[in-house]
Design a protein around this motif. Sequence first.
Motif, PDB file in Angstrom:
ATOM      1  N   LEU A  51       0.827  -1.204   0.000  1.00  0.00           N
ATOM      2  CA  LEU A  51       0.000   0.000   0.000  1.00  0.00           C
ATOM      3  C   LEU A  51       0.864   1.259   0.000  1.00  0.00           C
ATOM      4  N   TYR A  52       1.878   1.315   0.858  1.00  0.00           N
ATOM      5  CA  TYR A  52       2.734   2.494   0.917  1.00  0.00           C
ATOM      6  C   TYR A  52       3.526   2.697  -0.370  1.00  0.00           C
ATOM      7  N   LYS A  53       3.944   1.627  -1.000  1.00  0.00           N
ATOM      8  CA  LYS A  53       4.643   1.763  -2.282  1.00  0.00           C
ATOM      9  C   LYS A  53       3.690   2.290  -3.351  1.00  0.00           C
ATOM     10  N   MET A  54       2.484   1.747  -3.343  1.00  0.00           N
ATOM     11  CA  MET A  54       1.487   2.137  -4.336  1.00  0.00           C
ATOM     12  C   MET A  54       1.099   3.611  -4.186  1.00  0.00           C
ATOM     13  N   VAL A  93      14.857  -5.124   3.740  1.00  0.00           N
ATOM     14  CA  VAL A  93      13.696  -5.233   2.858  1.00  0.00           C
ATOM     15  C   VAL A  93      12.585  -6.006   3.561  1.00  0.00           C
ATOM     16  N   GLU A  94      12.953  -7.091   4.210  1.00  0.00           N
ATOM     17  CA  GLU A  94      11.987  -7.925   4.924  1.00  0.00           C
ATOM     18  C   GLU A  94      11.424  -7.204   6.146  1.00  0.00           C
ATOM     19  N   PHE A  95      12.264  -6.438   6.820  1.00  0.00           N
ATOM     20  CA  PHE A  95      11.877  -5.828   8.089  1.00  0.00           C
ATOM     21  C   PHE A  95      11.004  -4.588   7.951  1.00  0.00           C
ATOM     22  N   CYS A  96      11.339  -3.668   7.088  1.00  0.00           N
ATOM     23  CA  CYS A  96      10.715  -2.344   7.056  1.00  0.00           C
ATOM     24  C   CYS A  96       9.215  -2.424   6.759  1.00  0.00           C
ATOM     25  N   PRO A  97       8.367  -1.992   7.713  1.00  0.00           N
ATOM     26  CA  PRO A  97       6.923  -2.068   7.511  1.00  0.00           C
ATOM     27  C   PRO A  97       6.381  -1.049   6.510  1.00  0.00           C
ATOM     28  N   LYS A  98       7.181  -0.066   6.148  1.00  0.00           N
ATOM     29  CA  LYS A  98       6.735   0.966   5.205  1.00  0.00           C
ATOM     30  C   LYS A  98       7.239   0.724   3.785  1.00  0.00           C
ATOM     31  N   GLY A  99       7.987  -0.349   3.580  1.00  0.00           N
ATOM     32  CA  GLY A  99       8.446  -0.667   2.225  1.00  0.00           C
ATOM     33  C   GLY A  99       9.428   0.333   1.659  1.00  0.00           C
ATOM     34  N   VAL A 100      10.281   0.907   2.508  1.00  0.00           N
ATOM     35  CA  VAL A 100      11.262   1.899   2.060  1.00  0.00           C
ATOM     36  C   VAL A 100      12.252   1.279   1.078  1.00  0.00           C
ATOM     37  N   TYR A 101      12.597   0.022   1.310  1.00  0.00           N
ATOM     38  CA  TYR A 101      13.609  -0.663   0.499  1.00  0.00           C
ATOM     39  C   TYR A 101      12.964  -1.521  -0.578  1.00  0.00           C
ATOM     40  N   ASP A 102      13.720  -1.755  -1.619  1.00  0.00           N
ATOM     41  CA  ASP A 102      13.285  -2.653  -2.685  1.00  0.00           C
ATOM     42  C   ASP A 102      14.529  -3.275  -3.298  1.00  0.00           C
ATOM     43  N   ILE A 103      14.335  -4.188  -4.212  1.00  0.00           N
ATOM     44  CA  ILE A 103      15.445  -4.843  -4.904  1.00  0.00           C
ATOM     45  C   ILE A 103      15.430  -4.383  -6.359  1.00  0.00           C
ATOM     46  N   GLU A 104      16.559  -3.884  -6.815  1.00  0.00           N
ATOM     47  CA  GLU A 104      16.715  -3.506  -8.221  1.00  0.00           C
ATOM     48  C   GLU A 104      18.031  -4.087  -8.720  1.00  0.00           C
ATOM     49  N   ASP A 105      17.977  -4.756  -9.839  1.00  0.00           N
ATOM     50  CA  ASP A 105      19.163  -5.378 -10.419  1.00  0.00           C
ATOM     51  C   ASP A 105      19.895  -6.259  -9.409  1.00  0.00           C
ATOM     52  N   GLY A 106      19.103  -6.948  -8.563  1.00  0.00           N
ATOM     53  CA  GLY A 106      19.673  -7.898  -7.618  1.00  0.00           C
ATOM     54  C   GLY A 106      20.260  -7.309  -6.353  1.00  0.00           C
ATOM     55  N   ARG A 107      20.139  -5.994  -6.148  1.00  0.00           N
ATOM     56  CA  ARG A 107      20.681  -5.418  -4.916  1.00  0.00           C
ATOM     57  C   ARG A 107      19.656  -4.512  -4.239  1.00  0.00           C
ATOM     58  N   VAL A 109      18.007  -1.346  -2.599  1.00  0.00           N
ATOM     59  CA  VAL A 109      18.049   0.093  -2.829  1.00  0.00           C
ATOM     60  C   VAL A 109      17.017   0.774  -1.934  1.00  0.00           C
ATOM     61  N   VAL A 110      17.252   2.037  -1.633  1.00  0.00           N
ATOM     62  CA  VAL A 110      16.279   2.863  -0.922  1.00  0.00           C
ATOM     63  C   VAL A 110      15.404   3.477  -2.007  1.00  0.00           C
ATOM     64  N   LYS A 111      14.312   2.787  -2.310  1.00  0.00           N
ATOM     65  CA  LYS A 111      13.471   3.205  -3.432  1.00  0.00           C
ATOM     66  C   LYS A 111      12.379   4.197  -3.020  1.00  0.00           C
ATOM     67  N   TYR A 112      11.899   4.084  -1.781  1.00  0.00           N
ATOM     68  CA  TYR A 112      10.813   4.939  -1.307  1.00  0.00           C
ATOM     69  C   TYR A 112      11.241   5.648  -0.015  1.00  0.00           C
ATOM     70  N   PRO A 113      12.216   6.550  -0.106  1.00  0.00           N
ATOM     71  CA  PRO A 113      12.794   7.155   1.101  1.00  0.00           C
ATOM     72  C   PRO A 113      11.796   7.907   1.982  1.00  0.00           C
ATOM     73  N   TYR A 114      10.801   8.542   1.364  1.00  0.00           N
ATOM     74  CA  TYR A 114       9.881   9.346   2.162  1.00  0.00           C
ATOM     75  C   TYR A 114       8.757   8.527   2.788  1.00  0.00           C
ATOM     76  N   ASN A 115       8.793   7.213   2.612  1.00  0.00           N
ATOM     77  CA  ASN A 115       7.907   6.337   3.372  1.00  0.00           C
ATOM     78  C   ASN A 115       8.502   6.061   4.751  1.00  0.00           C
ATOM     79  N   CYS A 116       9.764   6.384   4.942  1.00  0.00           N
ATOM     80  CA  CYS A 116      10.456   6.122   6.200  1.00  0.00           C
ATOM     81  C   CYS A 116       9.803   6.909   7.335  1.00  0.00           C
ATOM     82  N   ILE A 117       9.646   6.261   8.469  1.00  0.00           N
ATOM     83  CA  ILE A 117       9.089   6.915   9.650  1.00  0.00           C
ATOM     84  C   ILE A 117      10.147   7.869  10.199  1.00  0.00           C
ATOM     85  N   ILE A 118       9.762   9.109  10.392  1.00  0.00           N
ATOM     86  CA  ILE A 118      10.702  10.128  10.868  1.00  0.00           C
ATOM     87  C   ILE A 118      11.265   9.730  12.232  1.00  0.00           C
TER      88      ILE A 118
END
Length: 143
Positions: A51-54, A93-107, A109-118
């Motif tokens: 949901l947060y990624k979407m 990636v597994e831990f973050c409940p806000k989906g801040v991290y993702d996998i790109e090209d096998g590694r 990445v911080v794909k959704y930085p502003y989903n991070c809880i302040i």
Amino acid sequence: MEKKKELLKKIREFMILNLEIKKLSKELGINEIHDTYEEVTKLVREPNKRLYKMLYDAAMEIEYEEFGGKKRKEIPWFPKIDYEKCKNCKKCVEFCPKGVYDIEDGRVVVKYPYNCIINCNACSYMCCENNAIIFPENKIEKL
């Protein structure tokens, strides 16, 4: 967009409440409640990440009264990855409940930085022992 922002705020409040109940019940030694909320956290984690990624664009526009009414995209609190230290274990990636991290090209990445809880840096503790996840040195002050 406004409706999406309001829904994300409600989800954020729900998640914070669940984490607080889990934490307090552990401190009080009420294992049944703690264990129940641990299960709730596991159940909602993946749907919340999706949901947060979407709704990432709406998440950036949420205003935080406790930080002077700034929009999330104006608050510089998010992780960075030191790729010289990163073992690509994907624990973040597994831990973050806000989906801040993702996998790109096998590694990772911080794909959704502003989903991070302040002011949250819990993922850095879940990271491999190399301390590859870096946050700002100082917490963001509330008003």
